[in-house]
Design a protein around this motif. Structure first.
Motif, PDB file in Angstrom:
ATOM      1  N   GLY A 159     -38.479  57.855  81.418  1.00  0.00           N
ATOM      2  CA  GLY A 159     -39.460  58.035  82.409  1.00  0.00           C
ATOM      3  C   GLY A 159     -38.559  57.546  83.605  1.00  0.00           C
ATOM      4  O   GLY A 159     -37.384  56.948  83.578  1.00  0.00           O
ATOM      5  N   SER A 160     -38.948  57.770  85.052  1.00  0.00           N
ATOM      6  CA  SER A 160     -38.022  57.364  86.061  1.00  0.00           C
ATOM      7  C   SER A 160     -38.004  55.988  86.232  1.00  0.00           C
ATOM      8  O   SER A 160     -38.906  55.217  86.090  1.00  0.00           O
ATOM      9  CB  SER A 160     -38.955  58.045  87.425  1.00  0.00           C
ATOM     10  N   GLY A 161     -36.881  55.610  86.361  1.00  0.00           N
ATOM     11  CA  GLY A 161     -36.530  53.980  86.504  1.00  0.00           C
ATOM     12  C   GLY A 161     -36.353  53.388  85.314  1.00  0.00           C
ATOM     13  O   GLY A 161     -35.767  52.126  85.213  1.00  0.00           O
ATOM     14  N   GLN A 162     -36.413  54.088  84.081  1.00  0.00           N
ATOM     15  CA  GLN A 162     -36.202  53.286  82.618  1.00  0.00           C
ATOM     16  C   GLN A 162     -34.794  53.529  82.430  1.00  0.00           C
ATOM     17  O   GLN A 162     -34.116  54.557  83.065  1.00  0.00           O
ATOM     18  CB  GLN A 162     -36.915  54.014  81.980  1.00  0.00           C
ATOM     19  N   THR A 163     -34.256  52.646  81.679  1.00  0.00           N
ATOM     20  CA  THR A 163     -32.834  52.542  81.416  1.00  0.00           C
ATOM     21  C   THR A 163     -32.457  52.786  79.786  1.00  0.00           C
ATOM     22  O   THR A 163     -33.301  52.466  79.236  1.00  0.00           O
ATOM     23  CB  THR A 163     -31.940  51.185  81.934  1.00  0.00           C
ATOM     24  N   PHE A 164     -31.578  53.529  79.666  1.00  0.00           N
ATOM     25  CA  PHE A 164     -31.334  53.969  78.219  1.00  0.00           C
ATOM     26  C   PHE A 164     -29.680  53.549  78.145  1.00  0.00           C
ATOM     27  O   PHE A 164     -28.753  54.087  78.992  1.00  0.00           O
ATOM     28  CB  PHE A 164     -31.705  55.101  77.862  1.00  0.00           C
ATOM     29  N   MET A 165     -29.141  53.062  76.922  1.00  0.00           N
ATOM     30  CA  MET A 165     -27.690  52.831  76.766  1.00  0.00           C
ATOM     31  C   MET A 165     -27.432  54.316  75.683  1.00  0.00           C
ATOM     32  O   MET A 165     -27.934  54.215  74.600  1.00  0.00           O
ATOM     33  CB  MET A 165     -27.399  51.679  75.948  1.00  0.00           C
ATOM     34  N   ILE A 166     -26.583  55.064  75.950  1.00  0.00           N
ATOM     35  CA  ILE A 166     -26.346  56.088  75.396  1.00  0.00           C
ATOM     36  C   ILE A 166     -25.156  56.176  74.632  1.00  0.00           C
ATOM     37  O   ILE A 166     -24.734  56.874  73.921  1.00  0.00           O
ATOM     38  CB  ILE A 166     -26.473  57.436  76.232  1.00  0.00           C
ATOM     39  N   GLY A 167     -24.125  54.960  74.677  1.00  0.00           N
ATOM     40  CA  GLY A 167     -23.212  55.112  74.197  1.00  0.00           C
ATOM     41  C   GLY A 167     -22.491  53.543  74.124  1.00  0.00           C
ATOM     42  O   GLY A 167     -22.844  52.842  75.173  1.00  0.00           O
ATOM     43  N   GLY A 168     -21.989  53.279  72.931  1.00  0.00           N
ATOM     44  CA  GLY A 168     -21.219  51.708  72.822  1.00  0.00           C
ATOM     45  C   GLY A 168     -20.298  51.642  71.795  1.00  0.00           C
ATOM     46  O   GLY A 168     -20.104  52.566  70.984  1.00  0.00           O
ATOM     47  N   LEU A 169     -19.292  50.862  72.042  1.00  0.00           N
ATOM     48  CA  LEU A 169     -18.180  51.095  71.022  1.00  0.00           C
ATOM     49  C   LEU A 169     -17.625  49.383  71.019  1.00  0.00           C
ATOM     50  O   LEU A 169     -17.529  48.649  72.185  1.00  0.00           O
ATOM     51  CB  LEU A 169     -16.909  51.599  71.646  1.00  0.00           C
TER      52      LEU A 169
END
Length: 539
Positions: free
Chosen positions: A406-416
């Motif tokens: 949704g608008s304003g929501q945050t997602f981590m799409i990559g990590g190492l």
């Protein structure tokens, strides 16, 4: 009119409607002079809630009345010019009223549903800025119209579902008043730490005792051991020292001491001029002298490095729903490429912070997007040489995925999270394994690298704003005057982010008709009149 009269009228009208299609089918083409059949469709629409009713006043007296489906809506006749229509079940039907000559004096499509009359009122109270129409069709409620924001579409549908009940299906065909534009904010945070330690021992030995020359070399070449060079002395006649005739004996004469040199001194010279050459980064310690009757020179290389690199990139990009947007903050580097017949061509490769994404705004206001962020840097590690050109390598961090949020929501799409260690020992066979003394014949190196990387995306549904609300970092920046630069040492003046000037309408003014400039621009008229001029000025 009583109920039997209504039933008789209904039966007569139904009989006429049954025979009318048969007559029409029997005569597909009308003969000359014969009038064809006329089809009367409902001219009005009445929307009722179940159990609700409405009184209809007719323009003239009726004689026949027809209800297509009395399970959905029914009528009660109060007088030849008034009737009541009331809803009985969800659905849609038609009602016709005719006079004695068969002319339709009133017809209507009657739509019946749960709380249909109150849905529009409820939506106007809850969302006054929206233009929403609720229409009932065969047990469903269709919402059409325009709302101010995409989030209002889902809100309107939920309100109607709660209002009409679970047994009625709500279908939304609402549209947003403004185009759906998505702003994507990406944060790429990386912390990299490297630690290395190296100890190297380099030995050089010479043994000249007993007339036998013996040497050992370990590690890099840092110097040399050789005999001391005695500076030459002038040769002078020394015959008088031995009572011999002049010119019989000649010996070197040391002018600094005023004595003849009767024997050549011996010694060892240690050359440590190349102590730091080839040692790399770090510190080199040089030692030289005699040890156990042997000439010994040693160089100890000590190196330790601890580095920390932190990178934070925050690219922002806005795109229309369904369109692809991309940008690059970096540059392009020329890369030589070998072709046939010894020719070399140049192609350019991008590096820096790049972002490409394709957003799609769904019906419920959620955002589905395909995003591809990338951060690349030039690196000397792994570089190659081609035809005299040095081609650098690239350190790249890249992610590509499709997410929905949704608008304003945050997602981590990559990590190492990476942790690597490397340890190596260079030693002389057998000698390096000796206790205590073996350390003189060993060199060790240790390296550890730790890296942590995160890529976080946050989409927003956005709309344009007024130019007056935008503050640029260059707005308000001024170059210093000569006095400010020389006397005060200022490199700039002003305040960054100040309010920038915007165009505002100027007050209208009247240009006199006799103005020569106006006369040259406009053709002459018989009756000149004042010309208003509305311009703009910068505030």
């Amino acid at each position: 009119m009583s109920v039997p009269i209504k039933s008789a009228l209904t039966t007569a009208l139904a009989t006429a409607l049954i025979w009318a299609p048969i007559a029409t089918a029997a005569t597909p083409t009308a003969e000359p002079g014969v009038r064809g059949a006329a089809i009367a469709r409902p001219t009005e629409t009445v929307t009722l809630s179940i159990g609700g009713g409405q009184m209809i006043s007719l323009p003239m007296a009726m004689s026949d009345l027809f209800v297509a489906d009395d399970k959905i809506a029914d009528v009660q006749v109060r007088s030849p010019r008034q009737l009541y229509v009331f809803g009985k079940g969800p659905g849609e039907t038609a009602v016709y009223a005719t006079d004695k000559s068969g002319k339709v004096i009133w017809s209507s499509t009657v739509r019946v549903g749960a709380n249909i009359n109150s849905v529009g009122t409820m939506l106007k109270l809850a969302m006054p800025e929206a233009q929403i129409t609720a229409t009932t069709m065969n047990g469903i409620v269709l919402l059409t119209g325009t709302v101010a924001a995409p989030s209002d579409i889902e809100e309107a549908q939920k309100l109607v579902e709660q209002f009409v009940g679970k047994e009625v299906q709500v279908v939304s065909r609402l549209k947003s008043a403004v185009p759906l534009q998505v702003n994507l904010r990406v944060k790429i945070a990386e912390v990299s730490r490297e630690f290395s330690k190296a100890i190297g021992v380099n030995l050089l030995n010479r043994d000249t005792t007993g007339g036998f020359l013996f040497g050992i070399a370990q590690g890099r070449g840092f110097g040399d051991i050789k005999d001391a060079v005695i500076p030459p002395f002038p040769t002078v006649d020394a015959s008088s020292l031995y009572g011999l005739p002049a010119g019989s004996v000649s010996l070197p004469f040391n002018t600094s001491t005023g004595q003849f040199v009767t024997s050549q001194p011996t010694g060892t010279a240690y050359d440590l001029n190349n102590l730091g050459r080839g040692a790399g980064a770090g510190t080199s310690l040089g030692l030289a002298g005699k040890f156990l009757g042997m000439d010994l020179a040693a160089a100890i290389d000590l190196a330790e490095a601890d580095g920390l690199v932190s990178t934070l990139a925050q690219p922002n990009l806005t795109a229309l729903s369904g369109e692809t947007a991309s940008f690059l903050a970096g540059g392009e580097i020329p890369i030589p490429k070998s072709e046939g017949f010894g020719t070399v061509t140049i192609e350019f490769k991008q590096y820096g912070v790049s972002l490409a994404f394709t957003p799609t705004v769904l019906a419920d206001g959620r955002i589905s997007m395909r995003v591809r962020p990338e951060v690349s840097q030039l690196s000397e590690a792994g570089s190659v040489r081609l035809n005299g050109f040095s081609v650098p390598s690239f350190t790249t961090r890249r992610a590509e995925t499709t997410v929905e949020l949704g608008s304003g929501q945050t997602f981590m799409i990559g990590g190492l999270l990476s942790n690597g260690q490397n340890s190596s020992i260079d030693k002389a066979p057998v000698l390096g394994d000796l206790p205590v003394l073996g350390a003189l014949f060993r060199s060790s190196a240790f390296k550890r690298a730790e890296t942590e990387l995160m890529i976080v995306v946050t989409p927003y549904l956005v709309k344009p704003v007024s130019q007056a609300q935008v503050a640029l970092p260059t707005t308000g920046f001024r170059a210093p005057t000569e006095a400010q630069r020389l006397l005060e040492g200022q490199t700039f003046s002003g305040k960054s982010g100040a309010t920038q000037p915007i165009p505002v309408p100027a007050a209208p003014r009247t240009i006199p008709s006799g103005d020569p400039a106006l006369a040259r621009q406009a053709p002459a008229r018989s009756k000149p009149s004042p010309v208003p001029d509305a311009g703009v000025s910068l505030n």
